[in-house]
Design an enzyme around this catalytic site. Sequence first.
Site, PDB file in Angstrom:
ATOM      1  N   LYS A  52      -7.112  13.970  10.557  1.00  0.00           N
ATOM      2  CA  LYS A  52      -7.169  14.894   9.413  1.00  0.00           C
ATOM      3  C   LYS A  52      -6.179  16.048   9.600  1.00  0.00           C
ATOM      4  O   LYS A  52      -5.660  16.593   8.625  1.00  0.00           O
ATOM      5  CB  LYS A  52      -8.583  15.459   9.205  1.00  0.00           C
ATOM      6  CG  LYS A  52      -9.688  14.480   8.866  1.00  0.00           C
ATOM      7  CD  LYS A  52      -9.261  13.131   8.336  1.00  0.00           C
ATOM      8  CE  LYS A  52     -10.327  12.081   8.504  1.00  0.00           C
ATOM      9  NZ  LYS A  52      -9.932  10.890   9.225  1.00  0.00           N
ATOM     10  N   HIS A 435     -16.630  27.356 -12.905  1.00  0.00           N
ATOM     11  CA  HIS A 435     -15.416  27.001 -13.658  1.00  0.00           C
ATOM     12  C   HIS A 435     -14.289  27.951 -13.265  1.00  0.00           C
ATOM     13  O   HIS A 435     -14.509  29.154 -13.165  1.00  0.00           O
ATOM     14  CB  HIS A 435     -15.689  27.142 -15.162  1.00  0.00           C
ATOM     15  CG  HIS A 435     -14.471  26.915 -16.001  1.00  0.00           C
ATOM     16  ND1 HIS A 435     -13.968  25.661 -16.251  1.00  0.00           N
ATOM     17  CD2 HIS A 435     -13.647  27.794 -16.626  1.00  0.00           C
ATOM     18  CE1 HIS A 435     -12.886  25.776 -17.006  1.00  0.00           C
ATOM     19  NE2 HIS A 435     -12.675  27.065 -17.255  1.00  0.00           N
TER      20      HIS A 435
END
Length: 458
Positions: A52, A435
Amino acid sequence: MSETLYDIVILGGGSGGYATALRGAQLGMKVALIEGDKLGGTCLHRGCIPTKALLHAAETADTIRESAQFGVKSTFEGIDIAAVNQYRDGVISRLYKGLQGLVKSRKVDFITGWGRLVAQDTIEVNGQLIKGKNVVLASGSYSKSLPSLAIEGRVITSEQALMLDWVPQRAVILGGGVIGVEFASVWASFGCDVTIIEGFDHLVPNEDPSVSKALERAFKKRGIKFHTGARFQSVSQDETGVHVVTEDGTEVDGDLMLVAVGRGPATANLGYEEAGIPMDRGYVLANERLHTGVANIYAVGDIVPGLQLAHRGFAHGIFVAEEIAGLNPRPVIDAEIPRVTYCEPEICSVGLSRKQAEERYGKDGINVVEYNLAGNGKSQILGTTGFITLISEKDGPIVGFNAFGSRVSELVGEGQLMVSWEAFPEDLASLIHGHPTQNEAIGEAAMALAGKPLHSHN
């Protein structure tokens, strides 16, 4: 030979072994942890973490190359592999030190040496007999090859691939599963010409077919070549590189060939069979409570048939320590374990695929919603395509979660919660998602599954 008696003796210091040790010690038990190599095992030193780290370096390279589309002027000068490897080693080293400190602070006796089960309650290591009221086998896995394929010279496994001090110009990858596509992704971002050879009809064949197809489209766009349904026949090596031939006559050349055909259980010559432990093709057979059926011997992680994932081993370790302590923990269920592939774009899933859900509940017994990330603000900002798929029983709970796109691995936590807690679409649809986040794509998919799609033309 001196003898010491412990509550738990653990053979193997990877994710499964050290989790057993830490939880066992936390519960007040006297614990010995035996490891021939380094504490942390494959995941920390030769697997999840270094891979990773390379993938993050690869993402950074791509970001620089593509920065003009965001109005940022930059010049990509290339990859300094020595510096990349130094960064990777720094990450490993910090985590390794932290883990060593943790094991020490919990008063776990960490014994460095190659242990072997010599009786149903005894492991021999460095000429010592370590006796345990309970024994936990956590010996992990190794990179497999094909029966007649020798790992030598320019034919390497993921362990050697992680330690390369040069970037191949051309690479052939045998195997289009998780490890194969992650290395393909890294090397392509580092400027390498990559070709994957996969025997099954699709890349990442264990994922939902819609995910496999999306990854193939994305890889084509990135210039990563692949031959699916192509079985490996032979490889030859010379000073110019490797020459790979498949059964259908395809020939591919490269500087090296990475063999990424999966991992096998590391159980040979450890005394398991002699102790009467039930085995199948090298795997240790354990029941759902991870008991082998022999004395007080348990098995955790990659040696137990099922998903070979570090976090599964970790969960197994905690479970076994609590089981030994008499806490009667809930078993670890493979279907509830998050599965993540960190190529670019990323893939993650929990629970049943569409095909598995159809087999279990019938085609008419399920509802499926695929929400396209094109309608998601944050995904537009990131410039990623992809989708979220939710599968539920008809008038029942959500049984499957799939996600495809840049950075979607960070969404798998909510995927695991909805599947493991058997959330109904209505439950999930009523939750408020921040959001703009990619996370709110899950909320949109849940609303559609609950029969009230907001951003749909239906």
